[in-house]
Design an enzyme around this catalytic site. Structure first.
Site, PDB file in Angstrom:
ATOM      1  N   VAL A 179      76.321 135.867  75.451  1.00  0.00           N
ATOM      2  CA  VAL A 179      77.183 134.846  76.036  1.00  0.00           C
ATOM      3  C   VAL A 179      78.102 135.445  77.104  1.00  0.00           C
ATOM      4  O   VAL A 179      78.175 134.953  78.239  1.00  0.00           O
ATOM      5  CB  VAL A 179      78.019 134.154  74.944  1.00  0.00           C
ATOM      6  CG1 VAL A 179      79.020 133.189  75.560  1.00  0.00           C
ATOM      7  CG2 VAL A 179      77.115 133.424  73.955  1.00  0.00           C
ATOM      8  N   HIS A 185      73.729 103.998  81.422  1.00  0.00           N
ATOM      9  CA  HIS A 185      72.790 104.374  82.484  1.00  0.00           C
ATOM     10  C   HIS A 185      73.523 104.363  83.818  1.00  0.00           C
ATOM     11  O   HIS A 185      74.291 103.435  84.096  1.00  0.00           O
ATOM     12  CB  HIS A 185      71.622 103.382  82.539  1.00  0.00           C
ATOM     13  CG  HIS A 185      70.697 103.621  83.698  1.00  0.00           C
ATOM     14  ND1 HIS A 185      69.760 104.623  83.697  1.00  0.00           N
ATOM     15  CD2 HIS A 185      70.600 102.996  84.918  1.00  0.00           C
ATOM     16  CE1 HIS A 185      69.090 104.603  84.839  1.00  0.00           C
ATOM     17  NE2 HIS A 185      69.589 103.617  85.603  1.00  0.00           N
TER      18      HIS A 185
END
EC number: 1.8.1.4
Length: 482
Positions: free
Chosen positions: A181, A446
């Site tokens: 990471v 959407h």
């Protein structure tokens, strides 16, 4: 020798230690907080906050470079390394200041400065003239970055991530060793800020990913932008003028060495729990192979003793939310010792702030693979996902895992746009023990990236409707005499 009597002694004033202190004090106990270094927590000083400040600057630079893809031409990019690092350090100091204010507000009699070591399970010695006698103790001493001694011998330009945030200017070149990471986040950020970066990985791991398909997708997406060399070993690091000479070779035998010059070598291969020097031989605790006390992850109690452990010192999950939870559990149980209760351990959630972002939630691919039960997989590629293409961030893969029969959501691994937000949605669903059908009943707007999540869940739902594969064979019992 002076002796301080208290109910709970907390060793370490980082995220876990402060959380333990507050939990024990909220239970009405007299708590002593012992710290031998500067206050401010790893996260605020050298961890999550300064790294995100560097990443934010890198994202701004990257946006300028990517603007022509939208028909926007902002002109020549000019990165002022001194200004970048000035903002990183000043904002970092601001975050540290908030922690210092909280510590300053604590009662003076609750704070002790010095290095603690056990002389008995319930007794700590600080320096030569002070002893703390406690009914219970919480070890929250954190961790330190590892730099192998052979590499460190090359001098002060072989650094850990801690040193990056003390730079006053950006260097010309950095070799980053480790594709975990920290290596990915800092390596990509420096690359985007105009530093020549090479990222060296001994194996093929990418951050916390275990799913081979997601890992391959991450490696491809990140490798298209920056120089990442998997299956590469460091042969030697040595001084070369004002910089360093790095010798590397492929992991296969007979591969020729590659010799390159860098201003710095940044080592991000791991961190070591700060438990040496605590006098654990006087604690009566059983230790694991790393010298860390063995503990119950639900209570944070070490064996049946009055000693508890929390945060990076436990070597379990080195993440701030986990450290805070562990500290809270350890502090509450230390306050109520010997009455110990299981605390809330939340759904595992880990995020890497690279681009594309990486997130893992719940049970991972390898953990499920090692289990006895079969699981189904649903997937979505972000290559053609609507909102992702709109943003020109259409790279990555999401794989979600579900349980046959119950239809319960088990976990996910992902590389892709907005993974930090999708990861949270999935973590909440996992902790609520939702089924795939229940998750699909939730609203999806959407156009949003989360529609890609819905596609993966629909794919998983179809897979769960199929008959599960035959049970895994049970290994033969090879017990002598059978």
């Amino acid at each position: 020798m002076e002796t301080i009597q208290c109910d709970v002694a907390v060793i370490g004033a980082g995220t876990a230690g402060l959380s333990a202190y507050r939990a024990a004090r909220n239970a009405g106990k007299h708590v002593v907080l012992i710290e031998d270094g500067p206050h401010g927590t790893t996260c605020a000083r050298v961890g999550c906050m300064p790294s995100k400040l560097l990443i934010a600057a890198a994202e701004a630079a990257h946006a300028v470079r990517e603007a022509p893809g939208f028909g926007v031409h902002p002109g020549e990019l000019n990165i002022d390394g001194k200004a970048v690092m000035q903002r990183v350090r000043s904002e970092r100091d601001r975050f540290v200041g908030f922690v210092l204010e909280n510590v300053a507000a604590m009662p003076a009699e609750d704070k002790v400065h010095g290095r603690a070591r056990f002389t008995a399970p319930d007794r700590l010695q600080i320096g030569a003239n002070l002893e703390v006698a406690a009914k219970a103790v919480v070890i929250a001493t954190g961790s330190s970055p590892e730099i192998p001694s052979g590499w460190a011998a090359a001098g002060p330009r072989v650094i850990s991530s801690d040193a990056v945030f003390e730079w006053t200017d950006l260097p010309r070149s950095v070799a980053v060793i480790g594709a975990g990471v920290i290596g990915l986040e800092l390596g990509q950020a420096l690359h985007r800020l105009g530093v020549r970066v090479v990222l060296i990985a001994r194996g093929d791991s990418v951050a916390q990913l275990k799913d081979p398909q997601v890992r391959a997708s991450a490696a491809q997406a990140l490798g298209e932008e920056m120089d990442i060399r998997f299956r590469t070993e460091v042969a030697a690091i040595q001084r070369a003028g004002d910089g360093l000479e790095l010798r590397t070779r492929g992991a296969n035998c007979g591969t020729e060495e590659r010799v390159e010059q860098f201003d710095y070598v940044l080592v991000t291969t791991g961190r070591t729990p700060n438990v040496s020097g605590l006098g654990l031989d006087h604690s009566g605790l059983a230790l694991d192979e790393k010298g860390v006390p063995k503990f119950d992850r639900h209570t944070m109690q070490c064996g049946e003793s009055c000693i508890f452990i929390a945060g990076d010192a436990s070597a379990e999950i080195p993440l701030l939310p986990e450290a805070a939870d562990q500290g809270r559990i350890a502090g509450a149980n230390a306050a109520s010792y010997p009455g110990v209760k299981r605390g809330l351990r939340r759904t595992p959630l880990a995020i890497t702030f690279s681009e594309p972002q990486i997130a893992t939630v719940g049970q991972g691919y390898q953990e499920l693979l090692n289990g006895r039960e079969h699981f189904a997989i649903g997937a979505v590629s972000f290559d053609d996902q609507g909102r992702s293409r709109v943003m020109r961030q259409n790279k990555g893969l999401l794989r979600v895992y579900g349980e046959y029969g119950s239809g319960r959501f088990l976990g996910a691994e992902m590389v892709g746009p907005r993974a930090e937000h999708i990861g949270h949605l999935l973590a909440w669903a996992h902790q609520a023990r939702m089924t795939i059908d229940q998750m699909l009943d939730m609203p999806f707007y959407h156009p949003v990236v989360e529609e890609g999540l819905r596609t993966a869940l629909r794919d998983l739902s179809k897979e769960l409707q199929k008959p599960p594969p035959p049970p895994k064979p049970v290994p033969n019992d090879c017990t002598p005499g059978c």
